[in-house]
Scaffold this motif. Structure first.
Motif, mmCIF file in Angstrom:
data_model
loop_
_atom_site.group_PDB
_atom_site.id
_atom_site.type_symbol
_atom_site.label_atom_id
_atom_site.label_comp_id
_atom_site.label_asym_id
_atom_site.label_seq_id
_atom_site.Cartn_x
_atom_site.Cartn_y
_atom_site.Cartn_z
ATOM 1 N N ASP A 77 0.828 -1.204 0.000
ATOM 2 C CA ASP A 77 0.000 0.000 0.000
ATOM 3 C C ASP A 77 0.871 1.265 0.000
ATOM 4 N N VAL A 78 2.027 1.193 0.645
ATOM 5 C CA VAL A 78 2.945 2.333 0.681
ATOM 6 C C VAL A 78 3.547 2.572 -0.708
ATOM 7 N N VAL A 79 3.961 1.477 -1.356
ATOM 8 C CA VAL A 79 4.513 1.581 -2.709
ATOM 9 C C VAL A 79 3.459 2.125 -3.669
ATOM 10 N N TYR A 133 14.827 12.250 1.974
ATOM 11 C CA TYR A 133 15.099 11.725 3.321
ATOM 12 C C TYR A 133 16.415 12.306 3.807
ATOM 13 N N PRO A 134 16.514 12.652 5.096
ATOM 14 C CA PRO A 134 15.516 12.512 6.156
ATOM 15 C C PRO A 134 14.333 13.450 5.966
ATOM 16 N N VAL A 135 13.207 13.056 6.509
ATOM 17 C CA VAL A 135 11.978 13.832 6.345
ATOM 18 C C VAL A 135 11.977 14.943 7.394
ATOM 19 N N THR A 136 12.583 16.067 7.040
ATOM 20 C CA THR A 136 12.666 17.219 7.932
ATOM 21 C C THR A 136 11.957 18.404 7.284
ATOM 22 N N ASP A 137 11.717 19.433 8.079
ATOM 23 C CA ASP A 137 11.073 20.637 7.544
ATOM 24 C C ASP A 137 11.894 21.234 6.409
ATOM 25 N N GLU A 138 13.218 21.185 6.532
ATOM 26 C CA GLU A 138 14.092 21.751 5.507
ATOM 27 C C GLU A 138 13.913 21.028 4.177
ATOM 28 N N PRO A 188 -0.209 16.452 -6.298
ATOM 29 C CA PRO A 188 -1.522 16.128 -5.745
ATOM 30 C C PRO A 188 -1.519 16.204 -4.207
ATOM 31 N N PRO A 189 -2.682 16.332 -3.583
ATOM 32 C CA PRO A 189 -2.746 16.519 -2.130
ATOM 33 C C PRO A 189 -2.090 15.396 -1.335
ATOM 34 N N THR A 190 -2.073 14.182 -1.879
ATOM 35 C CA THR A 190 -1.513 13.036 -1.155
ATOM 36 C C THR A 190 0.003 12.923 -1.326
ATOM 37 N N PHE A 191 0.604 13.802 -2.116
ATOM 38 C CA PHE A 191 2.002 13.617 -2.501
ATOM 39 C C PHE A 191 2.937 13.591 -1.294
ATOM 40 N N GLY A 192 2.853 14.608 -0.433
ATOM 41 C CA GLY A 192 3.791 14.718 0.676
ATOM 42 C C GLY A 192 3.698 13.571 1.657
ATOM 43 N N ILE A 193 2.468 13.226 2.032
ATOM 44 C CA ILE A 193 2.280 12.140 3.006
ATOM 45 C C ILE A 193 2.793 10.822 2.439
ATOM 46 N N SER A 222 9.604 6.983 1.475
ATOM 47 C CA SER A 222 11.042 7.209 1.628
ATOM 48 C C SER A 222 11.544 6.710 2.983
ATOM 49 N N THR A 223 10.720 6.810 4.018
ATOM 50 C CA THR A 223 11.111 6.290 5.335
ATOM 51 C C THR A 223 11.226 4.772 5.304
ATOM 52 N N ALA A 224 10.245 4.106 4.670
ATOM 53 C CA ALA A 224 10.281 2.644 4.576
ATOM 54 C C ALA A 224 11.464 2.171 3.740
ATOM 55 N N VAL A 225 11.761 2.873 2.653
ATOM 56 C CA VAL A 225 12.895 2.497 1.806
ATOM 57 C C VAL A 225 14.216 2.727 2.539
ATOM 58 N N HIS A 226 14.293 3.782 3.351
ATOM 59 C CA HIS A 226 15.499 4.007 4.151
ATOM 60 C C HIS A 226 15.740 2.823 5.090
ATOM 61 N N GLU A 227 14.688 2.370 5.750
ATOM 62 C CA GLU A 227 14.840 1.230 6.665
ATOM 63 C C GLU A 227 15.292 -0.019 5.907
ATOM 64 N N LEU A 228 14.722 -0.233 4.720
ATOM 65 C CA LEU A 228 15.136 -1.373 3.898
ATOM 66 C C LEU A 228 16.606 -1.249 3.507
#
Length: 346
Positions: A81-83, A138-143, A152-157, A163-169
């Motif tokens: 679902d994340v992909v 990534y990292p997902v920071t304000d900067e 689209p509205p869903t883009f950022g979320i 990107s967080t899940a891929v970083h962990e992988l």
């Protein structure tokens, strides 16, 4: 800047995309490569928690790196679902009206987010059948996130989740690689992988004649490790034994390939292999490449454990990663030319 996604339907390939005959893709049917298959490796947590099975997985990863420089992983922990969520948001961005995308269009490689066509390399040459956006993810920071598009509205979320899940992988894979090479488990966890992670999201529209053009030129990645979602449409090819082999679209899999820094750190053991993208006539292809990157000030060279002065002397000199990035750009991404700048000739 005219994007392919904004152009009217094409019934022929415009001249600026047509390569000379010697540079056109020659597609290899599967029958030309009997028995050759890129490894698909199961890295389910239950597999990795069993010592014996973990050792087998580690050995498979190292063997794949030595033979192909490419592998695919399944049960990798990045939820379907994340992909799908991010792929749909990315496709929605390409589908925005031209006037809404125009502010993002740029060839300025220093921008945190930019939308472009063809490639930033090989300027003033034949164009590639590709639109793309490049983004710091990534990292997902304000900067980082303040540069992300609002539509689209869903883009950022969805981008933050992906990107967080891929970083962990990527960190899991780097630990497994370190184990397989006899390095400390956290060998790659510091500056070698702690740079700002970049993402290239590529869109390849259907092409009227895939035999005369390319989606992307032959190259090796300049970073440490790449995690690629290519969806259900194949198009990526990797060079193997002097031939181009198609990397199949395996349901649920993510493609992993090693960059120049992995080859240098392992003193040539794990290959950074040339790859390219071909087009097709029927289906648009969207790929998401996440590039795990060293810090710019990271000092890089062959790991001492990978060097033996008598039997396997260092093949590359030490350098700062920012120096490599400059050399890569100056060499127009040519594998031979960029590596020649760092090779030690014994």
């Amino acid at each position: 800047m005219e994007l392919l996604t904004d152009a009217r339907a094409r019934h022929f390939v415009p001249d600026k995309y047509v390569f000379p005959p010697e540079k056109r893709p020659a597609l290899l049917p599967d029958s030309d490569s009997p028995g050759v298959a890129f490894p698909v490796i199961d890295i389910h947590p239950a597999t990795l928690s069993d010592d014996r099975r973990r050792r087998l997985v580690v050995a498979e990863i190292i063997q794949a790196g030595m033979e192909f420089g490419f592998l695919q992983v399944v049960n990798h922990g990045v939820g379907e679902d994340v992909v799908r969520g991010f792929r749909e948001a990315a496709a929605g961005l390409f589908a925005l009206p031209a006037e809404e995308k125009l502010p993002y269009c740029s060839d300025d490689m220093s921008r945190h987010f930019r939308l472009a066509t063809s490639t930033a390399f090989h300027r003033n040459q034949t164009c590639y059948w590709r639109d793309y956006f490049r983004i710091r993810c990534y990292p997902v920071t304000d900067e980082v996130t303040r540069h992300w598009p609002s539509k689209p509205p869903t883009f950022g979320i969805s981008l933050a989740e992906y990107s967080t899940a891929v970083h962990e992988l990527s960190q899991t894979l780097l630990r497994l690689i370190a184990e397989g090479l006899g390095l400390g488990a956290n060998f790659f966890a510091g500056d070698l992988s702690a740079g700002v992670t970049q993402m290239n999201v590529n869109y390849y529209p259907p092409c009227p004649d895939p035999t005369v053009t390319l989606g992307l030129f032959p190259h090796c990645d300049r970073h440490l490790l790449t995690v690629l979602s290519q969806g259900d449409v194949a198009g990526l090819q990797a060079r193997h034994d002097g031939r181009w082999l198609l990397v199949p679209a395996v349901p649920g899999a993510l493609v992993i390939n090693f960059g120049h820094q992995m080859e240098i750190v392992t003193n040539g053991l794990l290959a950074s292999v040339e790859h390219r993208v071909v087009t097709n006539t029927t289906a648009a292809r969207l790929s998401v490449a996440t590039l795990v990157t060293p810090k710019m000030e990271c000092r890089i060279g062959p790991a001492p454990e990978m060097v033996d002065e008598a039997t396997n002397p260092a093949k590359y000199r030490e350098f700062i990663f920012s120096e490599f990035m400059e050399a890569y750009a100056a060499a127009d991404a040519s594998r031979e030319r960029v590596l020649e700048s760092f090779k030690i000739h014994h």
